[in-house]
Design an enzyme around this catalytic site. Structure first.
Site, PDB file in Angstrom:
ATOM      1  CE  LYS A   1     -10.762   9.473 -15.525  1.00 52.03           C
ATOM      2  NZ  LYS A   1     -10.862   7.957 -15.431  1.00 52.03           N
TER       3      LYS A   1
ATOM      4  N   GLY B   1     -15.153  10.481 -20.957  1.00 52.16           N
ATOM      5  CA  GLY B   1     -16.255   9.551 -21.246  1.00 52.16           C
ATOM      6  C   GLY B   1     -15.936   8.634 -22.404  1.00 52.16           C
TER       7      GLY B   1
ATOM      8  CB  THR C   1     -14.500   3.829 -20.855  1.00 44.71           C
ATOM      9  OG1 THR C   1     -13.213   4.362 -20.567  1.00 44.71           O
ATOM     10  CG2 THR C   1     -14.467   2.321 -20.725  1.00 44.71           C
TER      11      THR C   1
ATOM     12  CB  SER D   1     -12.046  13.378 -14.013  1.00 44.12           C
ATOM     13  OG  SER D   1     -12.240  12.025 -14.299  1.00 44.12           O
TER      14      SER D   1
ATOM     15  CE  LYS E   1     -12.566   3.604 -17.225  1.00 42.86           C
ATOM     16  NZ  LYS E   1     -11.328   4.266 -17.512  1.00 42.86           N
ATOM     17  N   GLY E   2     -16.935   6.781 -13.502  1.00 43.62           N
ATOM     18  CA  GLY E   2     -18.044   7.353 -12.736  1.00 43.62           C
ATOM     19  C   GLY E   2     -17.786   7.161 -11.262  1.00 43.62           C
ATOM     20  NE  ARG E   3     -11.568   5.725  -9.623  1.00 40.57           N
ATOM     21  CZ  ARG E   3     -10.883   5.699 -10.754  1.00 40.57           C
ATOM     22  NH1 ARG E   3     -10.915   6.752 -11.562  1.00 40.57           N
ATOM     23  NH2 ARG E   3     -10.167   4.649 -11.081  1.00 40.57           N
TER      24      ARG E   3
ATOM     25  CE1 TYR F   1     -14.405  13.675  -9.089  1.00 38.78           C
ATOM     26  CE2 TYR F   1     -14.091  11.347  -9.624  1.00 38.78           C
ATOM     27  CZ  TYR F   1     -14.326  12.654 -10.025  1.00 38.78           C
ATOM     28  OH  TYR F   1     -14.474  12.935 -11.356  1.00 38.78           O
TER      29      TYR F   1
HETATM   30  N1  LIG Z   1     -22.169   6.000 -18.915  1.00 39.79           N
HETATM   31  C1  LIG Z   1     -21.116   6.296 -18.194  1.00 39.79           C
HETATM   32  N2  LIG Z   1     -20.684   5.508 -17.223  1.00 39.79           N
HETATM   33  C2  LIG Z   1     -19.616   5.824 -16.486  1.00 39.79           C
HETATM   34  N3  LIG Z   1     -18.868   6.934 -16.693  1.00 39.79           N
HETATM   35  C3  LIG Z   1     -19.271   7.759 -17.642  1.00 39.79           C
HETATM   36  C4  LIG Z   1     -20.378   7.481 -18.445  1.00 39.79           C
HETATM   37  N4  LIG Z   1     -20.522   8.494 -19.311  1.00 39.79           N
HETATM   38  C5  LIG Z   1     -19.542   9.347 -19.073  1.00 39.79           C
HETATM   39  N5  LIG Z   1     -18.785   8.926 -18.056  1.00 39.79           N
HETATM   40  C6  LIG Z   1     -17.598   9.630 -17.563  1.00 39.79           C
HETATM   41  O1  LIG Z   1     -16.469   8.998 -18.079  1.00 39.79           O
HETATM   42  C7  LIG Z   1     -15.390   9.354 -17.232  1.00 39.79           C
HETATM   43  C8  LIG Z   1     -14.249   8.462 -17.507  1.00 39.79           C
HETATM   44  O2  LIG Z   1     -13.772   8.850 -18.756  1.00 39.79           O
HETATM   45  P1  LIG Z   1     -12.944   7.904 -19.660  1.00 39.79           P
HETATM   46  O3  LIG Z   1     -13.664   6.660 -19.878  1.00 39.79           O
HETATM   47  O4  LIG Z   1     -12.612   8.696 -20.867  1.00 39.79           O
HETATM   48  O5  LIG Z   1     -11.674   7.667 -18.778  1.00 39.79           O
HETATM   49  S1  LIG Z   1     -10.293   7.025 -19.254  1.00 39.79           S
HETATM   50  O6  LIG Z   1      -9.509   8.077 -19.824  1.00 39.79           O
HETATM   51  O7  LIG Z   1     -10.568   5.940 -20.198  1.00 39.79           O
HETATM   52  O8  LIG Z   1      -9.697   6.528 -17.993  1.00 39.79           O
HETATM   53  C9  LIG Z   1     -15.966   9.271 -15.862  1.00 39.79           C
HETATM   54  O9  LIG Z   1     -15.243  10.186 -15.080  1.00 39.79           O
HETATM   55  P2  LIG Z   1     -15.298  10.151 -13.487  1.00 39.79           P
HETATM   56  O10 LIG Z   1     -16.727  10.551 -13.158  1.00 39.79           O
HETATM   57  O11 LIG Z   1     -14.313  11.162 -13.018  1.00 39.79           O
HETATM   58  O12 LIG Z   1     -14.985   8.774 -13.042  1.00 39.79           O
HETATM   59  C10 LIG Z   1     -17.410   9.618 -16.060  1.00 39.79           C
HETATM   60  O13 LIG Z   1     -17.746  10.888 -15.562  1.00 39.79           O
END
Ligand SMILES: Nc1ncnc2c1ncn2[C@@H]1O[C@H](COP(=O)(O)OS(=O)(=O)O)[C@@H](OP(=O)(O)O)[C@H]1O
Length: 868
Positions: free
Chosen positions: A598, A600, A602, A697, A818-820, A822
């Site tokens: 969580k 970043g 991905t 997250s 990713k980038g939910r 909430y």
């Molecule tokens: N470019 C881009 N697009 C979308 N999301 C982004 C990006 N950069 C960073 N993030 C942040 O990445 C969070 C998800 O982290 P992970 O990819 O490490 O999550 S996981 O562990 O693989 O499930 C995700 O967390 P949440 O916002 O809580 O969904 C994002 O805040």
């Protein structure tokens, strides 16, 4: 650099003292040894060779003593960090062993802290140079002596070689006198000495003793009792035929002069008997707490039965001799039988007489234990096809059935150890299917040398035991061709390497070959002799048992060895030779994105994959695309399984920078150790955001996946869950909170990897300015050509994050998980988490400053300023 006055090697122990009674609670007495050494770590290898000998012995003790209680981990950790640097190369296991930890400290004039509250830290004190003890200043000496008296702690001292020759010099403060720089011969032991435990006052060790710098002790007090005697070397000191009185070369001080028990050695550990006596002195002075178990199990494998050139094979006479010796050994080692490993294809491939030898073996089939080699002695790693491998195994099994050879031992040995380690999964599968193999042995895990560090592991339910070498190889058939000649072989038997292997290993599986039993029958001579020598000089209880039983006993003794640690086959020339040509270290990742979840990961993974010089693993359908090899159960699937995710790249794209991202690696307890064993040169990339935000997250992530706990409990309820809460709730709490203890996890990685291999990315910067982050990361990874991310990433207003540019009007963003969206975290949780992470964040701040490679992230400054 000038050596420090005193260097200390510490074996901390935990034993409780009842101060009023001044009585040791023996059941709580722990393994503590302090070595006061005369030189510092840069010079200790010289001198008398004492230190390396000592460390060697201690490593065996640590490995095999069953009476070592575990010290609390916390204390060990603190100790390890201090010592790892000077000795990590030579003594990794010693330092990392869970039992009886080890500490080296270069001290000044002061003795180390000897007690912690009411607990004494050390059970035995060893002076490499006795002189240093005698010359201590009064204050320290009184302190140490008082400690020894109060805690009933004994001292071992070695008279160190010195250029000055002493004749009848009194040891300061003791009614004890020494003569030094003598050449001696013919050592024998005092059978009545209470110190003897493992050592038996067997015979006389005839001949000159090693070195010309021996000290002998003379005394006129009942406190002293010789433990070992020797004679002057007649050549140096002609005696005109007169019988000389024996000279005390090791002496026990019963403590009647000053209340302290001691064992003093007139020479170092070069003399084999002293190594045994040292073990006994440790045991005696530690009230039995630092003691090796006396049981030793021996199995002798005879590989290559029916294999071998004409002229090197067994004739009927040799088989008779084999049986006769087996019977004699069985009289000394209950349960003993030679364990014969056969390859049926070469049956009757010898001269006429040798073929009669083959027949003779079969006529006596019931006299021996049997195990299967490969049918044609082929190396299993050369097989790429399970069916072909199995078919060859079946041929050997059919041969065994036809000839009446038992097939149910559950044991097999692979020719040249091929396929066992590095593990060739086909071998394990075929072994299971054809032979139901449950135990094997190899010299190769983790490496052939040093032999004392060979270990075992269990893979696919097959116990892999360490195998010992006895100095005889396929071509050693005649005594005059033994490297170094007969003297060398006898040296190994009489107190040398072979003898010591059995002294230090509770379970010994020896490798020999059929050819060692023909010609001069060197194996028969070697083993019968060493067993007799052991019985003469030790009280070890020698027994034998079939391999299956040995395997079960081995892992009961060493439960910590159950899990394998997969090393890098390319780090060992021998391993490369027994590794499939279809496998290559080039396909292993060059860097790992380790998480945590969580933050970043991905997004980073996606951005990296855009780079033309970078390639990632194939997706793993079981684990949401991540391989998750180094944590969890996937690790037990073996290296072949892992490597299948990194296929050899087609021509033209070769040389791409391979990486893998598994966000759970970051906080996995065993991951750094495992990753380092396989990928010691890999670079590591981690991303950090505010741990509170990360926790939230994760909660949202789990909730979005319909997790009933996350749906039934608020975030605040989850993070506040107590240790008595239902397990699923505690598990979720832990997954929310634990990865955010960043400093703790980073320290664990840094215990294995140098900081230069670690890149810490600020996750907030990755969101707000990924182009710059990727630029910096390319520099760190030394990627070329440099990829201009500004042409490939742009901010997507709808997503609220940077996304990949597809064309002028279209972006490709990460999925909706990713980038939910909430609601923001509630106040109460935010406050609670700020406090919860306060110490962890301070530790992170400190660590980042220490690493100094990056500016402190703004989120960390904010988190710290809110809590302060
Ligand atoms: N470019 C881009 N697009 C979308 N999301 C982004 C990006 N950069 C960073 N993030 C942040 O990445 C969070 C998800 O982290 P992970 O990819 O490490 O999550 S996981 O562990 O693989 O499930 C995700 O967390 P949440 O916002 O809580 O969904 C994002 O805040």
């Amino acid at each position: 650099m000038k050596p420090q006055e005193v260097a200390l090697a510490l074996y901390p122990s935990q034993f409780t003292i009842s101060p009023s009674l001044k009585q040791i609670k023996l059941n709580q007495l722990g393994p503590g040894v302090v070595v006061l050494q005369q030189t510092d770590k840069h010079t200790f290898e010289h001198a008398s060779g004492f230190h390396s000998e000592f460390l060697l012995q201690m490593s065996f003790l640590q490995t095999h003593s069953q009476s070592f209680p575990e010290s609390p981990d916390r204390q060990n950790e603190a100790i390890f960090t201090e010592v790892e640097k000077p000795f990590s190369v030579t003594l990794p296991r010693l330092l990392k062993a869970k039992v009886c930890s080890y500490k080296i400290e270069v001290a000044g004039k002061n003795v180390p802290v000897l007690t912690i509250q009411d607990k004494g830290r050390y059970g035995v004190i060893v002076f490499e140079n006795l002189e240093k003890y005698l010359q201590m200043d009064n204050w320290n000496r009184q302190l140490l002596d008082k400690y020894c008296r109060d805690y009933s702690v004994g001292i071992i001292g070695f008279v160190a070689p010195s250029e000055e020759t002493l004749v009848g010099a009194q040891l300061r403060g003791f009614p004890l006198y020494v003569h030094t720089n003598l050449r001696l011969r013919d050592a024998s032991l005092n059978p009545g000495s209470p110190v003897l435990r493992l050592t038996r006052a067997g015979d006389t060790a005839w001949g000159p003793l090693p070195g010309g710098d021996w000290a002998i002790f003379q005394h006129n007090h009942s406190s002293y009792e010789p433990l070992e005697w020797a004679q002057r070397n007649n050549q140096d000191y002609p005696t005109d035929g007169l019988i000389q009185p024996p000279l005390a070369t090791v002496i026990q001080d019963h403590g009647r002069v000053d209340g302290i028990q001691r064992v003093l050695f007139g020479s170092g550990l070069r003399f084999w008997l002293h190594r045994l006596l040292f073990l006994d002195a440790l045991s005696y002075l530690s009230h039995g707490q630092l003691s090796l178990n006396l049981e030793r199990r021996i199995l002798i494998d005879v590989d290559d039965i029916f294999v071998g050139e004409k002229g090197t094979r067994l004739k009927p006479d040799d088989v008779h001799a084999l049986i006769a010796t087996q019977n004699r050994i069985a009289g000394l080692v209950p349960g003993f039988r030679f364990n014969l490993g056969f390859s049926g294809k070469y049956f009757h491939h010898g001269t006429h007489e040798e073929n009669l030898g083959d027949d003779m073996l079969l006529r006596n089939v019931d006299q021996f234990n049997w195990f299967s080699h490969m049918w044609n002695h082929q190396q299993p790693h050369l097989y790429d096809n399970l069916t072909t491998l199995m078919n060859d195994m079946i041929l050997n099994k059919d041969f065994a059935n036809e000839k009446g050879i038992p097939t149910d031992s559950g044991y097999s040995v692979s020719p040249h150890h091929s396929g066992v380690y590095p593990a060739h999964e086909l071998l394990y599968m075929a072994w299971k299917k054809v032979w139901n193999i449950r135990v094997t042995s190899t010299e190769e895990y983790p490496h052939l040398r040093p032999a004392r560090l060979r270990r075992g592991f269990i893979h696919r339910n097959i116990m892999v035991l360490p195998r010992q070498t006895c100095g005889l190889f396929t071509h050693t058939m005649y005594i005059d061709r033994y490297p170094g000649g007969r003297d060398k072989l006898d040296e190994s038997i009489q107190g040398g390497e072979l003898f010591q292997t059995i002294v230090y290993n509770p379970i010994n599986i020896f490798m020999t070959h059929m050819s060692n039993y023909g010609s001069d029958r060197l194996a028969l001579y070697t083993f019968e002799s060493v067993i007799k020598f052991l019985r003469c000089w030790t009280n070890l209880k020698l027994t034998s048992a079939p391999p299956l039983l040995l395997g079960e006993t081995y892992f009961k003794l060493h439960p910590d060895e159950t899990d394998p640690v997969w090393g890098n086959p390319c780090d060992d020339q021998r391993h490369i030779k027994i590794w499939s040509r279809n496998k290559s270290c080039d396909t292993l990742p060059k860097f790992l994105v380790i998480g945590p979840q969580k933050t970043g990961t991905t997004a980073l993974y996606t951005f990296l994959s855009l780079h033309p010089s970078v390639a990632s693993n194939l997706p793993n359908p079981d684990t949401f695309e991540e391989i998750q090899f180094f944590n969890g159960n996937n690790y037990y699937r073996g290296l072949d399984w892992y490597q299948n995710f990194f296929p050899v790249q087609p021509n033209g794209t070769g040389g791409r920078y391979m990486f893998e991202k598994s966000a759970t690696y970051f906080d996995g307890e065993l991951v750094p150790k495992r990753a380092h064993a396989l990928l010691p040169h890999a670079k590591l990339v981690t991303i950090l955001i505010s741990p509170a935000k990360r926790a939230y997250s994760w909660y949202q992530h789990i909730k979005a996946h319909g997790d009933p706990i996350a749906n039934n409990y608020s975030f605040f309820q989850v993070i506040m869950a107590s240790d008595s809460a239902p397990k699923p709730l505690r598990d979720l709490r832990n997954r929310c909170l634990n990865p955010g203890k960043y400093a703790q996890h980073l320290e664990r990685w840094l215990a294995y990897y140098p900081q230069q291999q670690l890149q810490i990315i600020d996750g907030e910067q990755l969101k707000s300015n990924p182009v710059e982050v990727m630029m910096e990361l390319q520099r760190f990874l030394k990627l070329s050509p440099t990829f201009d991310y500004s042409e490939h990433l742009r901010f997507d207003n709808k997503k609220g994050f940077y996304c990949q540019i597809v064309n002028e009007n279209k972006n490709k963003c990460l999925g909706k998980s990713k980038g939910r969206q909430y609601p923001p975290m509630d106040e109460k949780s935010a406050k609670w988490l700020q406090r919860y992470y306060q110490n962890h964040n301070s530790a992170l701040n400190k660590l980042l400053k220490k690493l100094g490679s990056r500016p402190i992230p703004q989120w960390l400054k904010d988190d710290l300023s809110t809590t302060s």
